[in-house]
Design an enzyme around this catalytic site. Structure first.
Site, PDB file in Angstrom:
ATOM      1  N   TYR A 199      24.388  58.825 100.563  1.00 49.40           N
ATOM      2  CA  TYR A 199      25.586  59.517 101.052  1.00 49.40           C
ATOM      3  C   TYR A 199      26.642  59.672  99.963  1.00 49.40           C
ATOM      4  O   TYR A 199      27.005  60.767  99.567  1.00 49.40           O
ATOM      5  CB  TYR A 199      26.221  58.733 102.216  1.00 49.40           C
ATOM      6  CG  TYR A 199      25.424  58.774 103.493  1.00 49.40           C
ATOM      7  CD1 TYR A 199      25.776  59.625 104.522  1.00 49.40           C
ATOM      8  CD2 TYR A 199      24.319  57.952 103.679  1.00 49.40           C
ATOM      9  CE1 TYR A 199      25.054  59.664 105.703  1.00 49.40           C
ATOM     10  CE2 TYR A 199      23.594  57.986 104.853  1.00 49.40           C
ATOM     11  CZ  TYR A 199      23.967  58.847 105.871  1.00 49.40           C
ATOM     12  OH  TYR A 199      23.248  58.891 107.019  1.00 49.40           O
ATOM     13  N   HIS A 204      30.443  66.263 109.555  1.00 52.19           N
ATOM     14  CA  HIS A 204      29.226  65.859 108.851  1.00 52.19           C
ATOM     15  C   HIS A 204      27.975  66.424 109.536  1.00 52.19           C
ATOM     16  O   HIS A 204      27.137  67.068 108.897  1.00 52.19           O
ATOM     17  CB  HIS A 204      29.188  64.327 108.792  1.00 52.19           C
ATOM     18  CG  HIS A 204      27.987  63.768 108.113  1.00 52.19           C
ATOM     19  ND1 HIS A 204      27.995  63.372 106.800  1.00 52.19           N
ATOM     20  CD2 HIS A 204      26.729  63.551 108.559  1.00 52.19           C
ATOM     21  CE1 HIS A 204      26.789  62.932 106.468  1.00 52.19           C
ATOM     22  NE2 HIS A 204      26.005  63.029 107.531  1.00 52.19           N
ATOM     23  N   GLU A 205      27.877  66.203 110.826  1.00 45.74           N
ATOM     24  CA  GLU A 205      26.660  66.653 111.534  1.00 45.74           C
ATOM     25  C   GLU A 205      26.560  68.175 111.522  1.00 45.74           C
ATOM     26  O   GLU A 205      25.478  68.736 111.379  1.00 45.74           O
ATOM     27  CB  GLU A 205      26.627  66.108 112.969  1.00 45.74           C
ATOM     28  CG  GLU A 205      26.752  64.593 113.104  1.00 45.74           C
ATOM     29  CD  GLU A 205      25.905  63.779 112.144  1.00 45.74           C
ATOM     30  OE1 GLU A 205      24.868  64.280 111.679  1.00 45.74           O
ATOM     31  OE2 GLU A 205      26.305  62.641 111.832  1.00 45.74           O
ATOM     32  N   MET A 263      23.908  62.365 115.008  1.00 41.84           N
ATOM     33  CA  MET A 263      22.597  62.824 114.569  1.00 41.84           C
ATOM     34  C   MET A 263      22.572  64.339 114.710  1.00 41.84           C
ATOM     35  O   MET A 263      22.855  64.886 115.773  1.00 41.84           O
ATOM     36  CB  MET A 263      21.499  62.170 115.419  1.00 41.84           C
ATOM     37  CG  MET A 263      20.102  62.649 115.082  1.00 41.84           C
ATOM     38  SD  MET A 263      19.614  62.193 113.382  1.00 41.84           S
ATOM     39  CE  MET A 263      18.560  63.574 112.961  1.00 41.84           C
ATOM     40  N   GLU A 264      22.198  64.980 113.601  1.00 45.48           N
ATOM     41  CA  GLU A 264      22.337  66.430 113.475  1.00 45.48           C
ATOM     42  C   GLU A 264      21.239  67.229 114.176  1.00 45.48           C
ATOM     43  O   GLU A 264      20.713  68.186 113.601  1.00 45.48           O
ATOM     44  CB  GLU A 264      22.363  66.778 111.982  1.00 45.48           C
ATOM     45  CG  GLU A 264      21.049  66.497 111.202  1.00 45.48           C
ATOM     46  CD  GLU A 264      20.922  65.101 110.612  1.00 45.48           C
ATOM     47  OE1 GLU A 264      21.508  64.165 111.166  1.00 45.48           O
ATOM     48  OE2 GLU A 264      20.221  64.950 109.584  1.00 45.48           O
ATOM     49  N   ASP A 305      14.263  53.916 107.212  1.00 48.23           N
ATOM     50  CA  ASP A 305      15.587  53.635 107.795  1.00 48.23           C
ATOM     51  C   ASP A 305      16.388  52.694 106.904  1.00 48.23           C
ATOM     52  O   ASP A 305      17.612  52.726 106.893  1.00 48.23           O
ATOM     53  CB  ASP A 305      15.461  53.008 109.188  1.00 48.23           C
ATOM     54  CG  ASP A 305      15.127  54.046 110.253  1.00 48.23           C
ATOM     55  OD1 ASP A 305      14.955  55.234 109.905  1.00 48.23           O
ATOM     56  OD2 ASP A 305      15.038  53.673 111.439  1.00 48.23           O
ATOM     57  N   GLY A 327      26.369  57.087 114.120  1.00 47.19           N
ATOM     58  CA  GLY A 327      27.614  57.789 114.431  1.00 47.19           C
ATOM     59  C   GLY A 327      27.276  59.131 115.032  1.00 47.19           C
ATOM     60  O   GLY A 327      27.781  59.526 116.079  1.00 47.19           O
ATOM     61  N   GLU A 374      21.745  63.842 102.817  1.00 45.22           N
ATOM     62  CA  GLU A 374      22.967  63.094 103.151  1.00 45.22           C
ATOM     63  C   GLU A 374      24.079  63.233 102.109  1.00 45.22           C
ATOM     64  O   GLU A 374      25.261  63.281 102.464  1.00 45.22           O
ATOM     65  CB  GLU A 374      22.630  61.620 103.389  1.00 45.22           C
ATOM     66  CG  GLU A 374      21.675  61.385 104.573  1.00 45.22           C
ATOM     67  CD  GLU A 374      22.196  61.933 105.903  1.00 45.22           C
ATOM     68  OE1 GLU A 374      23.396  62.227 106.002  1.00 45.22           O
ATOM     69  OE2 GLU A 374      21.381  62.066 106.838  1.00 45.22           O
ATOM     70  N   HIS A 409      25.171  69.463 108.306  1.00 49.70           N
ATOM     71  CA  HIS A 409      23.708  69.352 108.203  1.00 49.70           C
ATOM     72  C   HIS A 409      23.003  70.644 108.643  1.00 49.70           C
ATOM     73  O   HIS A 409      21.825  70.833 108.328  1.00 49.70           O
ATOM     74  CB  HIS A 409      23.190  68.198 109.058  1.00 49.70           C
ATOM     75  CG  HIS A 409      23.157  66.867 108.385  1.00 49.70           C
ATOM     76  ND1 HIS A 409      22.509  66.655 107.193  1.00 49.70           N
ATOM     77  CD2 HIS A 409      23.665  65.657 108.757  1.00 49.70           C
ATOM     78  CE1 HIS A 409      22.623  65.357 106.869  1.00 49.70           C
ATOM     79  NE2 HIS A 409      23.331  64.743 107.792  1.00 49.70           N
TER      80      HIS A 409
HETATM   81  N1  BES Z   1      21.104  61.903 109.844  1.00 49.61           N
HETATM   82  C1  BES Z   1      22.085  60.898 109.900  1.00 49.61           C
HETATM   83  C2  BES Z   1      21.746  59.768 110.819  1.00 49.61           C
HETATM   84  C3  BES Z   1      20.464  59.052 110.481  1.00 49.61           C
HETATM   85  C4  BES Z   1      20.184  58.691 109.190  1.00 49.61           C
HETATM   86  C5  BES Z   1      19.580  58.723 111.472  1.00 49.61           C
HETATM   87  C6  BES Z   1      19.005  58.027 108.915  1.00 49.61           C
HETATM   88  C7  BES Z   1      18.401  58.066 111.177  1.00 49.61           C
HETATM   89  C8  BES Z   1      18.102  57.713 109.883  1.00 49.61           C
HETATM   90  C9  BES Z   1      23.438  61.468 110.302  1.00 49.61           C
HETATM   91  O1  BES Z   1      23.693  62.740 109.834  1.00 49.61           O
HETATM   92  C10 BES Z   1      24.486  60.611 109.683  1.00 49.61           C
HETATM   93  O2  BES Z   1      24.560  60.596 108.490  1.00 49.61           O
HETATM   94  N2  BES Z   1      25.273  59.914 110.478  1.00 49.61           N
HETATM   95  C11 BES Z   1      26.346  59.101 109.983  1.00 49.61           C
HETATM   96  C12 BES Z   1      27.632  59.859 110.132  1.00 49.61           C
HETATM   97  C13 BES Z   1      28.660  59.558 109.104  1.00 49.61           C
HETATM   98  C14 BES Z   1      28.172  59.609 107.698  1.00 49.61           C
HETATM   99  C15 BES Z   1      29.848  60.496 109.267  1.00 49.61           C
HETATM  100  C16 BES Z   1      26.364  57.839 110.803  1.00 49.61           C
HETATM  101  O3  BES Z   1      25.627  57.753 111.791  1.00 49.61           O
HETATM  102  O4  BES Z   1      27.067  56.912 110.476  1.00 49.61           O
HETATM  103 ZN    ZN Z   2      24.031  62.760 107.753  1.00 49.61          ZN
END
Ligand code: BES
Ligand code: ZN
Length: 621
Positions: A400, A310-311, A285-286, A392, A283, A333, A314
């Site tokens: 979260y 959210h981002e 990436m911060e 991952d 969704g 998270e 971070h």
């Molecule tokens: N840092 C994450 C994305 C991420 C997590 C990339 C693990 C690679 C490995 C980002 O902050 C995130 O949590 N994105 C969520 C957004 C949502 C919770 C609002 C997403 O991508 O769904």
């Molecule tokens: Zn996140």
């Protein structure tokens, strides 16, 4: 050198030299002997060959003087030359080790007996592979404007090593600068200082003066325009998207000031957003100073802006205070999800916040049920054991939403004022440092729990950190708006009310999700057809609503939605939206056939790690 120091150094050498005997923390690099403090990149983006080519100069501090082997992380890189940058640069011997499916290949560099100093610079000339797990090369047809190619990186969790040889672990923080060469009509953006007025000429320079972990290294290149939102905020996007994006995210500047009021100063200068092509598997990436965002967040009605909240959050929990390993991901998270909800509450009110909390809880409950069913209950802990696992894979709703429930529990027990004070102190105390769960617990103990009159016990904390599932002591969210949705759904399911007689006026995206996510698993196609006739879900353009509807449609074999399903899966690459639709499809034999046919068309769109995961999934059906 005193005998003691000599012995200590020998001991370190003995422990560290067989660097990859036991891999700790998803890195091959010997971080106890060497610490990178700065990276200087010079890279050319070759879109024809889909490779980055150039070099990186790593400034490295020696922590254990006797160690002569420096090990870095790489994955699918071709290394041309390694040399010591000294008055007379000296080529260094190097060896790429065997490739591990999760970790990539260690790059062992042999250093000379005498180094120029305690700090030295190593230059590595290299190029990336077209299949680099952390880079996505897109053809013009895969972009919004269809005229120019696009490249973006995604380094988290351990993909930075596929485009830069480095110590790829969040224990190490470094500053960087970069010189990026692109075709002249394209613009490059990085997780660094971006010149929003940069002339397009194919030659771009960046400085990142704040030390960041490797997973926040980021690069995007495309036919990009910039549009300001507020004095410190704006969007980079393809010209055809930039106006819609700036409108959708017009609240970003207020989100930023809200965050500062709650959690202390924003330490990163600007906050911009880069809109990526739909291939992006996340969704958001911060990446510091410039969040990378899925275009599916542009819903037209700001209904999905919590991704940006959210981002942005971070910038405190994650980028400023960083999880020291991927087992502690909840510190990034979970904290961030809590902060995100506070921003949503401040900007859009307590009702909307409660709805997000409840949707998050339901999603967590589904993940916990799945893990438990698969015999992987340990992954429902805030502190899972990720040895031998791809980090991952830890990114379920557990870090979260269970993490956010933990912070909500602290809030309930301490009161908001005390929690906020604690969080501000925590962000200050650990700013620009990496923290693991034990560090956090020790800090919590010292600064909060040991105070008089605190109604949280050691056992409570232990239950949260080490227990599986949702602790009994959790404070579960509740939404009146959703209770009204449940009443309407039930009235329809009971056959008492026709769809067009349901009280749905003014329902938000979240309410529709509550309606659709909780339809019975055995609902019939005929009943879905009734809903579709009244509410046109098959034609819904909101990516989340369409996702929830299509999941129901697959379960119920509602064939009127098949063309939409195919269109959805071949135009959206966000993992959260795509993967469970495939999972649902392959539950039936006929579904497997359809899933394979769709996947054959969709695969070129999907980001490398998602395509790899789906390839694996299809092997087992
Ligand atoms: N840092 C994450 C994305 C991420 C997590 C990339 C693990 C690679 C490995 C980002 O902050 C995130 O949590 N994105 C969520 C957004 C949502 C919770 C609002 C997403 O991508 O769904
Ligand atoms: Zn996140």
């Amino acid at each position: 050198m005193t005998l003691i120091r000599l012995l200590a150094a020998v001991a370190i050498a003995v422990i560290v030299v067989p660097a990859h005997a036991a891999v700790e923390g998803h890195t091959f690099s010997n971080t106890r002997a060497f610490r990178t403090t700065h990276a200087s990149l010079d890279l050319t983006a070759d879109f024809t060959q889909q490779r980055l080519k150039g070099y990186v100069d790593l400034t490295i501090e020696q922590l254990a003087p006797e160690v002569r082997q420096l090990t870095l992380d790489t994955r699918d890189l071709t290394i041309h030359i390694v040399r010591l940058q000294a008055a007379t640069p000296a080529p260094l011997e190097f060896k790429l080790g065997k490739r591990d499916a999760i970790l990539g290949s260690p790059l062992d560099i042999t250093l000379p007996a005498t180094l120029p100093g305690k700090t030295f610079v190593v230059r590595i000339a290299y190029e990336t592979s077209p299949n680099a797990s952390g880079l996505q090369w897109l053809t013009p047809a895969q972009t919004a404007g269809k005229q120019q190619p696009y490249l973006y990186s995604q380094s988290q969790a351990i993909h930075a090593r596929s485009w830069i040889p480095l110590q790829d672990t969040p224990q190490i923080r470094l500053t960087y600068d970069a010189h990026i060469h692109t075709p002249p009509q394209l613009l490059a953006v990085m997780s660094a200082g971006n010149d929003v007025n940069a002339k397009r000429n194919g030659d771009y320079r960046f400085e990142m003066p704040q030390a960041i972990p490797s997973y926040l290294f980021a690069l995007g290149i495309g036919d990009l325009a910039f549009k300001p939102i507020g004095p410190r905020t704006g969007v980079f996007a393809e010209p055809v998207t930039v106006d819609a994006a700036a409108r959708e995210f017009s609240d970003v500047e207020s989100m930023l000031t809200t965050c500062e009021k709650l959690f202390g100063p924003y330490r990163w200068g600007r906050y911009d957003v880069l809109i990526l092509p739909p291939s992006f598997m996340w969704g958001g990436m911060e990446n510091p100073r410039v969040t990378f965002l899925t275009p599916t967040a542009i819903a037209g009605d700001k209904s999905l802006v919590s991704i940006i909240a959210h981002e942005l959050a971070h910038s405190w929990s994650g980028n400023l205070v960083t999880n020291g390993n991927w087992e502690s991901a909840w510190l990034n998270e979970g904290m961030t999800t809590y902060l995100e909800r506070r921003i949503v509450e401040a900007l859009y009110g307590t009702d909307r916040r409660a709805m997000d909390d409840v949707l998050g809880l339901q999603s967590l409950q589904r993940d916990i049920a799945d893990f438990t069913e698969k015999g992987a209950a340990q992954l429902t802990r805030l502190t899972p054991n990720l040895d031998g696992r791809d980090p991952d894979d830890n990114f379920s709703d557990v870090p979260y939403e269970k993490g956010r429930l933990f912070v909500g529990f602290l809030e309930a027990r301490l009161g908001r004022a005390k929690l906020d004070e604690f969080l501000r102190g925590y962000f200050d105390h650990f700013s620009f440092q990496s923290v693991t769960t034990p560090d956090f617990v020790a800090y919590l103990q010292k600064n909060l729990l040991s105070q008089p009159g605190i109604n949280v016990s050691q056992a409570d904390i232990q239950e949260w950190m080490e227990g599986t599932g949702i602790p009994q002591i959790a404070v579960l969210p509740q939404s009146d708006a959703f209770d009204r949705v449940d009443v309407q759904r039930q009235a329809w399911l009971d056959g008492n009310t026709a769809p067009n007689k349901l009280q749905v006026q003014g329902w938000t995206t979240q309410q529709w999700l509550q309606f659709l996510d909780n339809l019975p698993a055995d609902i019939s196609a005929a009943r879905l057809a009734e809903l579709d006739a009244a509410f046109h879900f098959t034609a819904a353009t909101n990516s989340e609503i369409a996702h929830s509807w299509l999941k129901n449609a697959i379960r119920a074999q509602y064939i009127a939605a098949w063309p939409r399903l195919e269109q959805y899966l071949t135009t959206i690459g966000r993992r959260k939206l795509v993967r469970d639709l495939y999972d649902e499809l392959v539950k039936t034999r006929d579904g497997v056939v359809r899933a394979k046919a769709i996947y054959a068309k969709a695969r070129p769109l999907y980001q490398v790690p998602l395509a790899q995961q789906l390839d694996e999934m299809f092997k087992s059906v």
